[in-house]
Design a protein around this motif. Sequence first.
Motif, short mmCIF file in Angstrom:
data_model
loop_
_atom_site.label_atom_id
_atom_site.label_comp_id
_atom_site.label_asym_id
_atom_site.label_seq_id
_atom_site.Cartn_x
_atom_site.Cartn_y
_atom_site.Cartn_z
N LYS A 44 24.75 33.62 40.42
CA LYS A 44 25.28 32.31 40.01
C LYS A 44 26.61 32.42 39.27
O LYS A 44 27.54 31.67 39.58
N PRO A 45 26.72 33.34 38.26
CA PRO A 45 28.03 33.49 37.63
C PRO A 45 29.12 33.84 38.64
O PRO A 45 30.24 33.33 38.55
N PHE B 87 30.18 30.80 40.37
CA PHE B 87 30.97 29.96 39.46
C PHE B 87 32.40 30.48 39.37
O PHE B 87 33.36 29.70 39.44
N ILE B 88 32.55 31.80 39.28
CA ILE B 88 33.89 32.38 39.20
C ILE B 88 34.65 32.08 40.50
O ILE B 88 35.83 31.68 40.47
N LEU C 281 35.85 28.56 40.43
CA LEU C 281 37.03 28.41 39.58
C LEU C 281 38.29 28.94 40.26
O LEU C 281 39.34 28.30 40.23
N MET D 18 47.61 39.60 32.44
CA MET D 18 46.62 38.91 31.61
C MET D 18 45.20 39.24 32.07
O MET D 18 44.30 39.46 31.24
N VAL D 19 45.00 39.26 33.39
CA VAL D 19 43.66 39.57 33.91
C VAL D 19 43.23 40.97 33.47
O VAL D 19 42.12 41.18 33.00
N ILE E 268 44.29 42.64 30.89
CA ILE E 268 44.02 42.61 29.45
C ILE E 268 42.60 42.10 29.18
O ILE E 268 41.85 42.67 28.40
N GLY E 269 42.24 41.01 29.87
CA GLY E 269 40.90 40.45 29.70
C GLY E 269 39.83 41.45 30.07
O GLY E 269 38.85 41.65 29.33
N VAL E 270 40.00 42.12 31.20
CA VAL E 270 38.96 43.05 31.67
C VAL E 270 38.83 44.24 30.73
O VAL E 270 37.71 44.62 30.35
N LEU F 143 37.13 43.23 27.57
CA LEU F 143 35.70 43.05 27.79
C LEU F 143 34.98 44.39 27.84
O LEU F 143 33.91 44.56 27.25
N ASP G 177 34.61 45.78 24.36
CA ASP G 177 33.57 45.05 23.65
C ASP G 177 32.18 45.53 24.08
O ASP G 177 31.31 45.77 23.24
N ARG H 153 29.20 47.31 21.87
CA ARG H 153 27.86 46.72 21.87
C ARG H 153 26.80 47.74 22.24
O ARG H 153 25.70 47.75 21.70
N GLN I 266 24.47 31.22 31.07
CA GLN I 266 24.50 32.46 31.84
C GLN I 266 25.58 32.42 32.91
O GLN I 266 26.19 33.43 33.23
N ILE I 267 25.80 31.23 33.47
CA ILE I 267 26.78 31.10 34.54
C ILE I 267 28.20 31.13 33.99
O ILE I 267 29.08 31.79 34.53
N PRO J 284 30.29 34.77 31.57
CA PRO J 284 31.21 35.83 32.00
C PRO J 284 32.68 35.38 32.00
O PRO J 284 33.56 36.15 31.60
N VAL J 285 32.93 34.14 32.38
CA VAL J 285 34.31 33.64 32.37
C VAL J 285 34.84 33.60 30.95
O VAL J 285 35.96 34.06 30.67
N GLN K 162 33.86 35.38 28.47
CA GLN K 162 34.02 36.74 27.96
C GLN K 162 35.29 37.42 28.49
O GLN K 162 35.85 38.28 27.82
N ILE K 163 35.71 37.05 29.69
CA ILE K 163 36.95 37.64 30.21
C ILE K 163 38.18 36.99 29.57
O ILE K 163 39.16 37.65 29.25
N PRO L 126 39.19 38.02 25.30
CA PRO L 126 40.01 39.12 24.76
C PRO L 126 41.49 39.01 25.08
O PRO L 126 42.26 39.86 24.65
N ILE L 127 41.91 37.99 25.84
CA ILE L 127 43.33 37.86 26.13
C ILE L 127 44.01 37.24 24.92
O ILE L 127 43.69 36.12 24.54
#
Lengths: 253, 260, 269
Positions: A8-9, A12-13, A16, A222-223, A225-227, A230, A233, A237, B95-96, B99-100, B102-103, B106-107
């Motif tokens: 599902k995530p 969703f991605i 988007l 930017m992508v 950097i985000g990855v 994550l 993090d 954890r 949950q869906i 992830p977005v 969380q990505i 950190p930017i």
Amino acid sequence: MKSHTWLKPAIFILVLLGVWQLVVFLHPQQLLPGPWKTALGIVDLFPRGLIVKYIVASVFRVTWGFSLAVLVAVPLGLVVGWYRRAEMALNPILQILRPISPLAWIPIAILWFGVGDLAAIFLIFVGCFLPMLLTVINAVQSVPAVYINAGRNFGLGPVPLMRKILFPAIIPRLMTGLRITLGIAWLVVVAAEMIAVNSGLGFLIVDARNAGNRYDLVVAGMVIIGVVGLLLDNWVRSLERSHALCWGFEEKQ
Amino acid sequence: MSDFSGAQETERWLWPLFATALFLLFWRYAVIWTGTRVFPSPFEVRLGLAQLVEGGVLWRDIVDSIRRVAIGYFAAVGFGIPLGLLLGWYPSLNQIVNPVVQILRPISPIAWIPVAIILFGVGDHAAVFLVFLGAFFPIVVTCVDSVSNVPLIYRRAGSNFGLTGPQLLARVVFPAALPQILVGLRIALGIGWLVVVAGEMIAVDSGLGFLIIDSRNSGKRYDLVVGAMLLIGVIGLILDVLFRRLETIKRIRWGFRNEP
Amino acid sequence: MSSSASARAVTAAEPPMPGLPIKLRTENVGMAFLRDDKTLPVLENINLEVGNGEFVCLLGPSGCGKSTLLSAMAGFLRPTSGAILIDGEIVRGADPRRIFVFQERGVFPWLTVEGNIGFGLRKLPAKERAERVGHYIQMVGLEGFEKSYPHELSGGMKQRVEVARALAVNPDVMFLDEPFGALDSITRMVMRIELLRIWQAERKTILFVTHDIDEAVQLADRVVVMSARPGRIQQIVSIDIPHPRDISSPRYLELRDGILSQIGLAHRL
């Protein structure tokens, strides 16, 4: 069952990304790239080895700045948290320094260290040191008096008390603090690299924009950097969950 | 605690004063010993600030910075709290979306500057957008966490009295989560203040952040750089203290006591 | 020696006090939880009938599933097998007609005493609500604390707030889950006396979970003794002593010792 949790995530991605592509498609004169061009931009960075070089440069600075800040802040925090007079004395200065954006230190960093790695590391140090110090002070002050009395009861002096009681007692909160601070370090390094150095992921963004409006590379940066953020993090954890450290995290079922 | 309870009242003032005086002295003599021509002494900083106040520029910069923070922050609160409550309330939805989040989180907001400039041009809107981004994600994440931390016992008690859906959210879950949400809002305000200064150093031509970068670039006025930094610290501290006042409201105070 | 005989050991579901219509019935209720891919049986074969207005205690060691059973009766949990019926209808969820009283932890810390007690009365007009709240504040003896917040109250006072909050919506059934467990022993005695007084005045059906044998024998019409892992009904004991109970009377001691030996404990230290 396992595949179900990420399906599902993932959808969703994808949705988007689809919306993003559609918006870009409807505004062809727009400078911002769509996801497709961004992906091509990331691919573009591979052959020149730039991507690896820049990630390594950023992570290198974060490692140094972050580690130095932790190494100084934890012992200092233990001492300042333990002696209430020291905490009272330093508190006003700490509270005034804390709201100052690490980036506001850039002129001073450049003045003291010149343009380069040292300046960026200094900025990360500044960004990490205060949050870390305040976390440790706070954690020490909320250690239950029972532990301390028990330690005294066994005849521990101040230094063994800090090593054997206070430090282990604050580890759970320390780990959370470390994770948050590492997040800050990652935010700061990118910003610092946009101004004070000429390599790294932050520099990639600024450089791609200034040298020829390569906005596909800007968004690609930017992508990445985000990855990477994550991943960092998640790594901390997983440390939090490791058994020797996790006594504080077990209460939550 | 008992070892100096008698002297506590005076010590509360004495020690900070002593430490601050020591710090200023150290600063002054460090400047003298190193023989630097560029880095200012505390006295020069004070003169520089006085000069800015007389010129009347300072006031405008402060107001600009605060305005940008206010707009961006309130927009983040306005969108972030409803979204956070919604995601906390429906864990399957979270949950869906998680992830977005969380990505994106950190930017660095600063990394959005090129994008902000394309979308809004150089000016207020770009800076406000950066503040919004900086405050938005922490607010959402705190709301999700604090809603899912609400003890099951409160939810059960609420549903036992016939509350369902939005009513349960509004009358039980939200008030129960409020203390933790407030902490998150305070932290987000702090982040907004960090971001606006950074944003102003790049994306606009007024505000305290601009004052810093401008003082350096046009004539190495490091007295103004340091003066502006101190001002940023003091204003940030005032914002924080004002926000902490909220935490003493009776309906909320239960969440801030140390005992369980 | 004579304990098991005198405690009138009963095996299956003994009918409730004679003359009372059935209020709540469990039919072969079983509960199992999933833990680490294994099913863990918590309750097995629970058959119980509770009469209208009856005071029943569920007694057992910790981990015997008595709280789970109570939560299922209140509709917070679904039984894995069997059914729970109240007034002949299967329980499908929480309902304001039957209120669950947690330990004092269930009091809402963001509301005053008044706000807590009036919590279930939001549909009433303000004036009527204020009257009801006032009535129950008086009943549990909290006059003068109407505007106080829970963190300003003692444990016993918070417990009174919860009981009053439950009573204020005039439920048919009250479920109390070790309500006095966190109180000191003197306050606990006082609260028992007050609960009995209120029960005698309002005649609610009460299901009361406890691990304290004395508490059960002092309060209940019938005591349901449960065994652990998985939780089963071991025995149901009728307490045939009229209120107010003399807790040093031979009959009281006889019943208490009977339950003690049933659980497998000698009545001497």
